[in-house]
Design an enzyme around this catalytic site. Structure first.
Site, mmCIF file in Angstrom:
data_model
loop_
_atom_site.group_PDB
_atom_site.id
_atom_site.type_symbol
_atom_site.label_atom_id
_atom_site.label_comp_id
_atom_site.label_asym_id
_atom_site.label_seq_id
_atom_site.Cartn_x
_atom_site.Cartn_y
_atom_site.Cartn_z
ATOM 1 C CE LYS A 96 -0.279 -0.117 5.053
ATOM 2 N NZ LYS A 96 -1.099 -0.527 6.221
ATOM 3 C CE1 TYR A 100 12.933 31.811 4.164
ATOM 4 C CE2 TYR A 100 12.482 29.459 4.084
ATOM 5 C CZ TYR A 100 12.548 30.695 3.458
ATOM 6 O OH TYR A 100 12.224 30.806 2.131
ATOM 7 C CG MET A 138 8.571 23.994 -0.454
ATOM 8 S SD MET A 138 7.545 25.094 -1.418
ATOM 9 C CE MET A 138 6.551 25.873 -0.163
#
Ligand SMILES: *Cc1c(COP(=O)(O)O)cnc(C)c1O
Length: 373
Positions: free
Chosen positions: A36, A263, A311
């Protein structure tokens, strides 16, 4: 092999060898490998083939669509799917010869109605034994078992299996669930059902709770070479992690002491040092929660991420190590080769190795090695 910019490398020989090893450790008549969620991020079709080559004789998926994808790839082995859309009519699954894991009387009726009127629909009844997910509740067992027998006698279904799933909360909790499961088997038997496959154990119970083995065990995480036991490594079980996550250094920068990094400047350099830019971020499934914590291997040495995971990228302070743009960075892989493991990452991100490998995606490419038959 030059690494791609960002990639997961999946060793299909490791998957096959792991399944072979698990079959030795747990010699049940049948073994399912659970593929799965794209085989926990490893690639469902390729891993399914490797698992079958290693001795699995069943494949498990959550959704029918996952089973259909295996069939479209030409995989003919038995497949069981157990988590269904409420509007699912089961017709495509029945045509594709996918066994239906069913958790209610309504699903049983729908499954029976999905048959072609000639051959019976193969179903496996899931019973609730403590996990509080799906599965027929104990107060409904008699009604479901009686109706299943009726449909079986009418040639519309065949109850191939009765199964459930464990909590792994503690050995006592799992043994209590075994007792509930035994009660379900007894009630099904009294109702006249004779299921060929009784199964309860996933990786953890298969390896440690012989009482839960029955006719078939369902291996997920262990097939991919990772341990289902926090703190006990796959290698102790003779398993090899199939996945390596790596990338190439995108930039190298020499900076003075006191330089803020990424950041929010949650990391500052303490002396003149070299910062390396790694092009994987939370878009690729690198947990932001692992900021300043997770290990990475560069030039044969292990460092921690410095500052926030962004990101697209994160930064590593490598001190005075000579690093070139284009060098390989390994986030995790087989720890016996000296690189960090998915378990190290799980620890750094306060999660489990299942989540570390399964959540990967975004722009990571996937490369397969091994698997030639
Ligand atoms: C995911 C799943 C498995 C595999 O579990 P692992 O702990 O990864 O071995 C087995 N059975 C069911 C019902 C599952 O949902």
């Amino acid at each position: 092999m030059t690494p791609a910019f960002r990639e997961r490398v999946v060793d299909l020989d490791a998957v096959a060898a792991n399944v072979r090893r698990l079959r030795e450790l747990v010699p049940t008549p049948h073994a399912m490998v659970v593929v799965k969620a794209d085989a926990y991020g490893h690639g469902a079709v390729e891993c399914a083939r490797a698992a079958l080559a290693g001795g699995a004789d069943w494949l498990g998926v959550a959704e029918i669509a996952e089973g259909l994808a295996l069939r479209e790839a030409g995989i003919a082995a038995p497949v069981l799917a157990w988590l269904h859309d409420p509007d699912e009519d089961f017709v495509l699954a029945v045509r594709a010869d996918i066994d239906l894991g069913l958790s209610s009387l309504a699903q049983l009726e729908t499954a029976a109605a999905a048959g072609d009127g000639e051959s019976p629909v193969a179903v496996q009844l899931k019973v609730e034994t403590g996990l509080s997910r799906n599965g027929v509740a104990e107060q409904d067992w008699d009604a479901v078992f009686a109706r299943a027998l009726e449909l079986e006698d009418a040639g519309r279904i065949v109850v191939r299996g009765i199964f459930s799933h464990l909590s792994n909360a503690s050995p006592e909790d799992d043994l209590a669930a075994v007792a509930v499961y035994e009660r379900a088997l007894a009630r099904a038997g009294a109702a006249g059902l004779r299921p060929e496959l009784r199964h309860l154990a996933a990786s953890a119970a298969a390896l440690t709770l012989p009482e839960a083995r029955y006719d078939l065990v369902r291996f997920g995480i262990a097939a991919y070479g990772l341990s289902p036991f926090g703190g006990r490594r796959g290698a102790e079980l003779g398993l090899r992690p199939a996945m390596t996550v790596r990338g190439r250094v995108a930039a190298v920068r020499r900076v003075p002491a006191g330089k803020g990094v990424s950041y929010d400047y949650t990391y500052r350099t303490t002396e003149e040092t070299t910062l390396v830019l790694v092009p994987l971020g939370y878009a690729e499934g690198v947990p932001r929660h692992a900021s300043n914590r997770a290990p990475v291997s560069i030039g044969g040495r292990t460092f921690r991420i410095s500052g926030r995971v962004a990101m697209d990228q994160f930064i590593v302070d490598v001190g005075d190590l000579e690093v070139q743009v284009g060098d390989e960075v390994v986030l995790f892989g087989d720890p016996t080769t000296g690189v960090p493991s998915a378990d190290d990452w799980a620890e750094a991100a306060d999660t489990i190795n299942w989540e570390i490998v399964t959540r990967l995606g975004g722009r990571l490419s996937r490369t397969f090695v091994g698997g030639a038959e």
